[in-house]
Motif scaffolding. Sequence first.
Motif, PDB file in Angstrom:
ATOM      1  N   GLY A  63     129.217 102.927  43.998  1.00 16.99           N
ATOM      2  CA  GLY A  63     129.589 104.160  43.763  1.00 16.99           C
ATOM      3  C   GLY A  63     131.112 104.549  43.722  1.00 16.99           C
ATOM      4  O   GLY A  63     131.655 103.859  44.416  1.00 16.99           O
ATOM      5  N   LEU A  64     131.363 105.395  42.557  1.00 12.59           N
ATOM      6  CA  LEU A  64     132.753 105.508  42.525  1.00 12.59           C
ATOM      7  C   LEU A  64     133.109 106.920  42.119  1.00 12.59           C
ATOM      8  O   LEU A  64     132.244 107.700  41.787  1.00 12.59           O
ATOM      9  CB  LEU A  64     133.092 104.838  41.158  1.00 12.59           C
ATOM     10  CG  LEU A  64     133.015 103.274  41.078  1.00 12.59           C
ATOM     11  CD1 LEU A  64     133.544 102.718  39.803  1.00 12.59           C
ATOM     12  CD2 LEU A  64     134.231 102.838  42.291  1.00 12.59           C
ATOM     13  N   ALA A  73     140.055 106.771  46.504  1.00 18.97           N
ATOM     14  CA  ALA A  73     139.568 106.386  47.588  1.00 18.97           C
ATOM     15  C   ALA A  73     138.570 107.292  48.286  1.00 18.97           C
ATOM     16  O   ALA A  73     138.737 108.486  48.196  1.00 18.97           O
ATOM     17  CB  ALA A  73     140.861 106.131  48.536  1.00 18.97           C
ATOM     18  N   ILE A  74     137.561 106.877  48.639  1.00 22.19           N
ATOM     19  CA  ILE A  74     136.581 107.523  49.402  1.00 22.19           C
ATOM     20  C   ILE A  74     136.438 107.549  50.639  1.00 22.19           C
ATOM     21  O   ILE A  74     136.593 106.654  51.417  1.00 22.19           O
ATOM     22  CB  ILE A  74     135.192 107.003  48.870  1.00 22.19           C
ATOM     23  CG1 ILE A  74     135.036 107.065  47.353  1.00 22.19           C
ATOM     24  CG2 ILE A  74     133.927 107.815  49.187  1.00 22.19           C
ATOM     25  CD1 ILE A  74     133.907 106.116  46.583  1.00 22.19           C
ATOM     26  N   LEU A  82     130.543 114.474  48.735  1.00 20.32           N
ATOM     27  CA  LEU A  82     131.407 113.231  48.573  1.00 20.32           C
ATOM     28  C   LEU A  82     132.813 113.854  49.211  1.00 20.32           C
ATOM     29  O   LEU A  82     133.130 115.073  49.008  1.00 20.32           O
ATOM     30  CB  LEU A  82     131.625 112.825  47.520  1.00 20.32           C
ATOM     31  CG  LEU A  82     130.400 112.094  46.801  1.00 20.32           C
ATOM     32  CD1 LEU A  82     130.613 111.613  45.562  1.00 20.32           C
ATOM     33  CD2 LEU A  82     129.983 110.746  47.610  1.00 20.32           C
ATOM     34  N   VAL A  83     133.588 113.263  49.595  1.00 19.36           N
ATOM     35  CA  VAL A  83     134.917 113.429  50.166  1.00 19.36           C
ATOM     36  C   VAL A  83     135.890 112.177  49.602  1.00 19.36           C
ATOM     37  O   VAL A  83     135.721 111.034  49.945  1.00 19.36           O
ATOM     38  CB  VAL A  83     135.062 113.632  51.600  1.00 19.36           C
ATOM     39  CG1 VAL A  83     136.596 113.902  51.820  1.00 19.36           C
ATOM     40  CG2 VAL A  83     134.174 114.809  52.366  1.00 19.36           C
ATOM     41  N   ALA A  84     136.737 112.614  48.781  1.00 20.80           N
ATOM     42  CA  ALA A  84     137.723 111.591  48.251  1.00 20.80           C
ATOM     43  C   ALA A  84     138.811 112.143  48.019  1.00 20.80           C
ATOM     44  O   ALA A  84     139.342 113.418  48.437  1.00 20.80           O
ATOM     45  CB  ALA A  84     137.285 111.144  46.783  1.00 20.80           C
ATOM     46  N   VAL A 100     130.270 108.288  39.760  1.00 21.90           N
ATOM     47  CA  VAL A 100     129.579 107.136  38.765  1.00 21.90           C
ATOM     48  C   VAL A 100     128.953 106.287  40.141  1.00 21.90           C
ATOM     49  O   VAL A 100     129.379 105.808  41.136  1.00 21.90           O
ATOM     50  CB  VAL A 100     130.667 106.133  38.295  1.00 21.90           C
ATOM     51  CG1 VAL A 100     129.573 105.069  37.590  1.00 21.90           C
ATOM     52  CG2 VAL A 100     131.399 107.014  37.343  1.00 21.90           C
ATOM     53  N   THR A 101     127.449 106.302  39.764  1.00 17.86           N
ATOM     54  CA  THR A 101     126.522 105.362  40.788  1.00 17.86           C
ATOM     55  C   THR A 101     125.898 104.322  39.893  1.00 17.86           C
ATOM     56  O   THR A 101     126.206 104.121  38.584  1.00 17.86           O
ATOM     57  CB  THR A 101     125.459 106.359  41.192  1.00 17.86           C
ATOM     58  OG1 THR A 101     124.708 106.766  40.265  1.00 17.86           O
ATOM     59  CG2 THR A 101     126.097 107.585  41.898  1.00 17.86           C
ATOM     60  N   SER A 102     125.002 103.584  40.654  1.00 28.46           N
ATOM     61  CA  SER A 102     124.496 102.388  39.795  1.00 28.46           C
ATOM     62  C   SER A 102     123.578 102.870  38.564  1.00 28.46           C
ATOM     63  O   SER A 102     122.932 102.154  37.860  1.00 28.46           O
ATOM     64  CB  SER A 102     123.597 101.578  40.739  1.00 28.46           C
ATOM     65  OG  SER A 102     122.887 102.444  41.535  1.00 28.46           O
ATOM     66  N   VAL A 103     123.134 104.244  38.906  1.00 28.51           N
ATOM     67  CA  VAL A 103     122.208 104.915  37.908  1.00 28.51           C
ATOM     68  C   VAL A 103     123.021 105.407  36.553  1.00 28.51           C
ATOM     69  O   VAL A 103     122.476 105.253  35.516  1.00 28.51           O
ATOM     70  CB  VAL A 103     121.339 106.015  38.542  1.00 28.51           C
ATOM     71  CG1 VAL A 103     120.437 106.754  37.619  1.00 28.51           C
ATOM     72  CG2 VAL A 103     120.451 105.630  39.683  1.00 28.51           C
ATOM     73  N   GLY A 104     124.275 105.827  37.008  1.00 30.99           N
ATOM     74  CA  GLY A 104     124.934 106.470  35.705  1.00 30.99           C
ATOM     75  C   GLY A 104     126.034 107.278  36.034  1.00 30.99           C
ATOM     76  O   GLY A 104     126.297 107.217  37.368  1.00 30.99           O
TER      77      GLY A 104
END
Length: 354
Positions: A63-64, A73-74, A82-84, A100-104
């Motif tokens: 995950g990005l 930075a997450i 999410l907090v970044a 961005v995750t492994s799914v898309g």
Amino acid sequence: MRHFPLTLLLAGSALGTGCSGGDKGSESKAPPVLLASSPTTGTAGTTVSLAGEHFGDEQGGSGLVRFGGVDAAIQSWSDTSLVATVPDGAFPGSRDVLVVTSVGSSNSLAFSVVLPPAIYVNDDTAPATEPNVIEAFAVSATGVATAIGSPLVQGVAGPGYGGLDGGTLAVHVPTRRVLTSAFGSLTSWNIDPATGALTSAGTLALGGNYLYGVLMSADGARAYVADFDADQLVGVSIAANGALSELPGSPYASADGTARIAFSMDETYLYASSESISVASLRGYAIEADGSLTELAGSPYDQANRTYTFERAPDADRFYLGNDTYISAYEPNELIISVQAGAPWKTAKDFIEA
């Protein structure tokens, strides 16, 4: 009858896809969706909360979070929030935020990256035997200015006029850069995106001593300097890292005491005024593809008395020139500047009403 257990098994599988365990599997296969960010603007280092769906549980994995294509930075990650932190590599402007995750990849949200409020001062009051300095001040929400570190030395020592070296500066927010002129030199400074502090990116020694006008192009890749002492214009290329080098053919001849410069709106022309008392000391130049300057036909143009200010109107190719006694206005006409009807104006009242 032998098929009945198989039928039950298939039915059980079908029912299983509708249960809570099946929902979790479905979520893991759905691309992330961004719904909102808080805040929607900030400097590098700002903590940003992102709300959405189908983020999954990928913190520390694939995950990005990206701001303008730069990984952030997450701090925390769940399926719906999410907090970044805004990364240093995200330059000022409207930047797309993506998950961005492994799914898309998710849809994008606009986030405005800004620089911290700051004031930069080119300090010309050093003794005549010492170099100029530049000072940076952070500005609080209440308007209080606080020095960021110590004054930074720029240029070299020079005699100056009573200790004043006539320097000026230009700030280019999109590239996080400040250019300052000092006694016979031009210095490039990088702005820290989180604090507003300055670090030197390079100094270029120039021919003249007193450099009054500094003008940066809209893309931050070039600058032009009015060299009062040597009666010329200097063209400068600015590299991505802030390094400085002269443009082809630089320096370019100009009028006696050239001090103030201005671009046309589309930056295809540059005009330079003078602090000389010569009436034919306003000059126009075409800016070539490589940034070099070619003086226009009909230049130089008449300029009434010496000039102390020379600015283009914010929304038109109309230039205002101020001197000891009045203000004049000029408009390009077939590449030649002509005095606007009604100018010069003798008083500030007449100028405002115009």
